[in-house]
Design a protein around this motif. Structure first.
Motif, mmCIF file in Angstrom:
data_model
loop_
_atom_site.group_PDB
_atom_site.id
_atom_site.type_symbol
_atom_site.label_atom_id
_atom_site.label_comp_id
_atom_site.label_asym_id
_atom_site.label_seq_id
_atom_site.Cartn_x
_atom_site.Cartn_y
_atom_site.Cartn_z
ATOM 1 N N SER A 130 0.933 -1.042 0.025
ATOM 2 C CA SER A 130 0.197 0.079 0.104
ATOM 3 C C SER A 130 0.798 1.347 0.007
ATOM 4 O O SER A 130 0.461 2.377 -0.591
ATOM 5 C CB SER A 130 -0.928 0.008 1.307
ATOM 6 N N TYR A 132 3.767 1.460 -1.655
ATOM 7 C CA TYR A 132 4.347 1.783 -2.791
ATOM 8 C C TYR A 132 3.302 2.191 -3.612
ATOM 9 O O TYR A 132 3.318 3.240 -4.461
ATOM 10 C CB TYR A 132 4.660 0.559 -3.447
ATOM 11 N N ARG A 133 1.975 1.819 -3.633
ATOM 12 C CA ARG A 133 0.695 2.336 -4.315
ATOM 13 C C ARG A 133 0.443 3.789 -3.930
ATOM 14 O O ARG A 133 0.273 4.479 -4.974
ATOM 15 C CB ARG A 133 -0.497 1.289 -4.100
ATOM 16 N N ARG A 134 0.728 4.057 -2.852
ATOM 17 C CA ARG A 134 0.356 5.641 -2.269
ATOM 18 C C ARG A 134 1.591 6.404 -3.044
ATOM 19 O O ARG A 134 1.223 7.586 -3.704
ATOM 20 C CB ARG A 134 0.479 5.773 -0.854
ATOM 21 N N SER A 136 3.091 5.754 -5.751
ATOM 22 C CA SER A 136 2.919 5.811 -7.387
ATOM 23 C C SER A 136 1.895 6.800 -7.429
ATOM 24 O O SER A 136 1.800 7.446 -8.521
ATOM 25 C CB SER A 136 2.440 4.498 -7.660
ATOM 26 N N GLU A 137 0.752 6.826 -6.524
ATOM 27 C CA GLU A 137 -0.414 7.589 -7.042
ATOM 28 C C GLU A 137 -0.177 9.048 -6.902
ATOM 29 O O GLU A 137 -0.425 9.607 -7.459
ATOM 30 C CB GLU A 137 -1.452 7.224 -5.894
ATOM 31 N N GLU A 221 6.541 -4.247 -6.448
ATOM 32 C CA GLU A 221 5.683 -2.969 -6.696
ATOM 33 C C GLU A 221 6.694 -1.767 -6.964
ATOM 34 O O GLU A 221 6.317 -0.785 -7.284
ATOM 35 C CB GLU A 221 4.884 -2.719 -5.465
ATOM 36 N N ALA A 225 6.493 1.770 -9.163
ATOM 37 C CA ALA A 225 6.894 3.130 -8.542
ATOM 38 C C ALA A 225 7.603 3.810 -9.294
ATOM 39 O O ALA A 225 7.701 5.063 -9.614
ATOM 40 C CB ALA A 225 6.912 3.076 -7.230
ATOM 41 N N SER A 228 6.578 5.203 -12.489
ATOM 42 C CA SER A 228 5.724 6.240 -12.079
ATOM 43 C C SER A 228 6.628 7.743 -12.204
ATOM 44 O O SER A 228 6.290 8.705 -12.594
ATOM 45 C CB SER A 228 4.987 6.166 -10.840
#
Length: 268
Positions: A130, A132-134, A136-137, A221, A225, A228
């Protein structure tokens, strides 16, 4: 009183005003509009006006002319890039906002490369994925906002070129009008340069976070990133044709020295 003494007194007065506004802003920080941007209000209007006055006292480009629609759009779109990528506390956000509005000089921004990483790691997530996803977002969100900013900047630059070409043909202008026009052109250019500089600094903070995250909790993940970040770096290149190389230095927007949480003070 000599001009030097008068300037010194004005600078001291500007410092006192800034100090009072910091305290007042702590009580008024709830006056936010959409996406966290300052909401239209008497208080926020006062901060903007005081910022223009403070910039003029410091002899920075600051015009009293009314903003065009595109100039206002440019300033609205600059907001994200002139505020922290991830706020740590109320005072940090207030200081960044007073810097953005030029109540304080741009060089008073906090130069802490680890700030975004610290916030990312301090937040509660169910899984390291999560984080890593945050990351990237946040990176992709910045990248998506650069083209609209660049488009607004190009329109403003075109209007400024027209403004400068028209000056010799308008015979009714006073010297003050010519000066204000020149200051607005310089002000617009320096704002674009500031966003370009701060976008580079944000990329540095994101990369710092990714590298430390990879060492602490390695996962596949990280590849997404990294992609991104490549996306954001490519989008930042859209700002380069808008300004000549070295525009940041001519505007006094020097790279801050990494000093943790201590403000870096330098002449604009």
């Amino acid at each position: 009183m000599s001009p030097a003494a008068m300037r010194h007194r004005l600078e001291r007065g500007g410092t006192r005003i800034a100090s009072l506004l910091v305290l007042a802003a702590l009580a008024a920080c709830a006056q936010e509009g959409d996406f966290g941007r300052p909401a239209p209000s008497a208080w926020n209007g006062l901060v903007e006006s005081t910022g223009t006055l403070a910039a003029r006292i410091r002899e920075e480009p600051a015009s009293a002319f009314a903003l065009t629609d595109d100039e206002r759009i440019l300033r609205d779109r600059a907001w994200r890039f002139l505020m922290p990528a991830a706020g740590r506390d109320a005072f940090t956000d207030v200081l960044a906002n007073l810097t953005r509005t030029r109540v304080l000089p741009p060089t008073w921004r906090l130069a802490d490369e680890a700030s975004y990483s610290d916030t990312l790691m301090s937040e509660a997530f169910r899984s390291p994925v999560s984080r890593y996803r945050r990351l990237s977002e946040d990176v992709v969100a910045d990248g998506r906002l650069i083209p609209p900013f660049a488009a607004a900047a190009a329109r403003v630059a075109g209007a400024d070129a027209l403004r400068l070409r028209s000056l010799p043909f308008v015979r009714t202008l006073e010297d003050d009008d010519v000066r204000e026009a020149a200051m607005r052109v310089a002000e617009n250019r320096c704002l674009i340069a500031w966003v370009r500089l701060e976008t580079g600094a944000r990329i540095g903070r994101y990369r710092f976070a990714l590298e430390h995250l990879l060492i602490e909790v390695p996962t596949a993940e990280a590849v997404a990133a990294e992609r991104s970040l490549g996306f954001l770096e490519a989008r930042r290149a859209l700002l380069d044709p808008l300004l000549p190389v070295g525009a940041e230095a001519r505007c006094g927007l020097v790279e801050p020295v990494a000093t943790g949480s201590r403000p870096v003070v330098a002449k604009y």
